[in-house]
Design an enzyme around this catalytic site. Structure first.
Site, PDB file in Angstrom:
ATOM      1  N   GLU A  40     -50.027 -16.034 -12.878  1.00  0.00           N
ATOM      2  CA  GLU A  40     -49.598 -15.921 -14.287  1.00  0.00           C
ATOM      3  C   GLU A  40     -50.834 -15.722 -15.156  1.00  0.00           C
ATOM      4  OE1 GLU A  40     -47.049 -18.534 -17.661  1.00  0.00           O
ATOM      5  OE2 GLU A  40     -46.952 -18.936 -15.723  1.00  0.00           O
ATOM      6  N   LYS A  88     -41.169 -17.793 -15.770  1.00  0.00           N
ATOM      7  CA  LYS A  88     -40.437 -18.714 -16.030  1.00  0.00           C
ATOM      8  C   LYS A  88     -39.103 -18.521 -15.123  1.00  0.00           C
ATOM      9  CE  LYS A  88     -40.894 -22.809 -18.139  1.00  0.00           C
ATOM     10  NZ  LYS A  88     -41.768 -23.541 -17.146  1.00  0.00           N
TER      11      LYS A  88
END
Length: 397
Positions: A209, A225
């Site tokens: 990420e 997410k």
């Protein structure tokens, strides 16, 4: 107190390690020269202290909009850049929130920068024997599920919309951890795979990420997410889940707001929304949010806007940090912070998820997930375990 040090000429560069986020073209050529360390107890503004150290050593981070370019950027002895790490607790302080529970790795600073120059390429060598003992969790499955239920009650009261809860586990180890840390850093999908080491400690990162990237006139974040097993059924389930999509979009909105707070930034846009990508044996949903740089932007302003990352805190960010401090029994340590690279012409910091630390006696790992009103406590506990499994397997070899 500011801790700066110079590495001696005989400092042993770990032969199988590359700093997280470092340029791939320089792999095997990074030689540490100077370092900076800051602990929460030191006081002062860590973002400004870090920036001063980097500027004093030739990195133009007072305005990342105007990168410097060397005529011979890869020549031996030239500055390549700096590996930079900011703990979750330091990020919370930068945001004006509580630091949370005490870290289980107090010997690791809360902010670190290691400057690297270019050296001759070296051939990687293997580490020695290594074994990991039994893992001890910071909370039981029942306690974790109870924390999820408590967050849902806070959401029902209107105190917060979403909170990311993280658990910690540690295990004793024997032998040389070098090869095990390299295995963690090499996990598939590790965009920020690498190892950062200091006096008696090391951090291995397998994060996919992007917390924040500044390159070619744009500032970019890529929040992740939503998680499912990397099967066709898991992919369909992730794409069809209203709960996961709502959780994801909430964090995308938060990250849009974080970037919009920056000075010298044009209109913020979502370049990609809810794209499903693979990390090890998991599908994860990722979006891309960016904005053009239209004026000056300093590293301290950048860190204060994005740290700690919205996908590992929740929304609103400060309210979520309060919930985190109240529920998590053990500090996040090196996890859920920022870890990456600051070069002469770009900034590229990953979110330190899928990250482990070793001190002189134990190996430490963290895993968690975002909690919304639609969360099922048992499912959230299982999701955290699924995220931790590839890390533990890599350490075990």
């Amino acid at each position: 107190m500011v801790r700066e040090s110079e590495f001696p000429d005989h400092f042993p560069t770990p032969p199988v390690w590359s700093p997280p986020g470092a340029p791939a073209r320089c792999r095997g050529r990074h030689r540490p020269s100077h370092s900076f360390a800051w602990f929460l107890a030191d006081g002062g503004d860590p973002a400004e202290l870090l920036t001063g150290f980097l500027i004093d050593n030739g990195l133009p981070v007072r305005d990342v909009h105007m990168p410097a370019r060397s005529a011979h950027p890869d020549a031996t002895g030239t500055l390549c850049g700096a590996a930079v790490y900011v703990s979750a607790a330091a990020g919370a302080v930068l945001a004006g929130g509580p630091a949370g529970a005490p870290t289980p790795v107090p010997g690791i600073p809360d902010v670190v920068a290691v400057l690297y120059t270019h050296g001759r390429p070296e051939t990687p060598t293997a580490g020695g024997a290594f074994s990991v003992g039994a893992w001890v969790e910071s909370w039981s499955r029942t306690q974790h599920a109870a924390a999820v239920a408590g967050v849902r009650e806070a959401i029902a009261r209107g105190d917060v919309y979403q909170v990311n809860l993280v658990g910690h586990a540690s295990a004793p180890y024997t032998g040389d951890p070098a090869a095990a840390l390299a295995r963690v850093a090499a996990l598939p999908g590790a965009r920020y795979g690498g190892v950062l080491a200091g006096d008696g400690w090391a951090i291995a990162c397998a994060s996919p990420e992007t917390l924040v990237q500044v390159r070619d006139g744009r500032v970019i974040t890529r929040p992740i997410k939503g998680t499912r097993p990397a099967t066709e059924a898991g992919r369909r389930e992730l794409l069809d889940s209203a709960k996961e999509r709502a959780e994801h979009v909430m964090i995308v909105d938060l990250e849009r707001n974080d970037l919009a707070r920056l000075p010298g930034v044009g209109p913020v846009r979502v370049d990609e929304l809810f794209a499903v990508r693979r990390w090890c044996g998991l599908w994860q949903a990722e979006s891309v949010v960016s904005a053009p740089l239209t004026g000056g932007l300093a590293l301290p302003e950048l860190l204060r806007a994005v740290c700690p990352g919205g996908s590992v805190t929740g929304a609103p960010k400060l309210a979520a940090l309060g919930q985190i401090a109240g529920w998590e029994p053990v500090g996040r340590g090196v996890s859920m912070g920022a870890l990456g690279w600051v070069g002469p012409d770009h900034v590229d910091l990953g979110l330190s998820i899928r990250t482990v630390a070793v001190d002189g006696a134990r190996v430490h790992a963290w895993a968690g997930g975002g909690i919304t009103w639609g969360s099922d406590p048992v499912a959230e506990v299982d999701e955290a375990a699924a995220k931790a499994a590839p890390i533990r397997a890599a350490l075990a070899g």
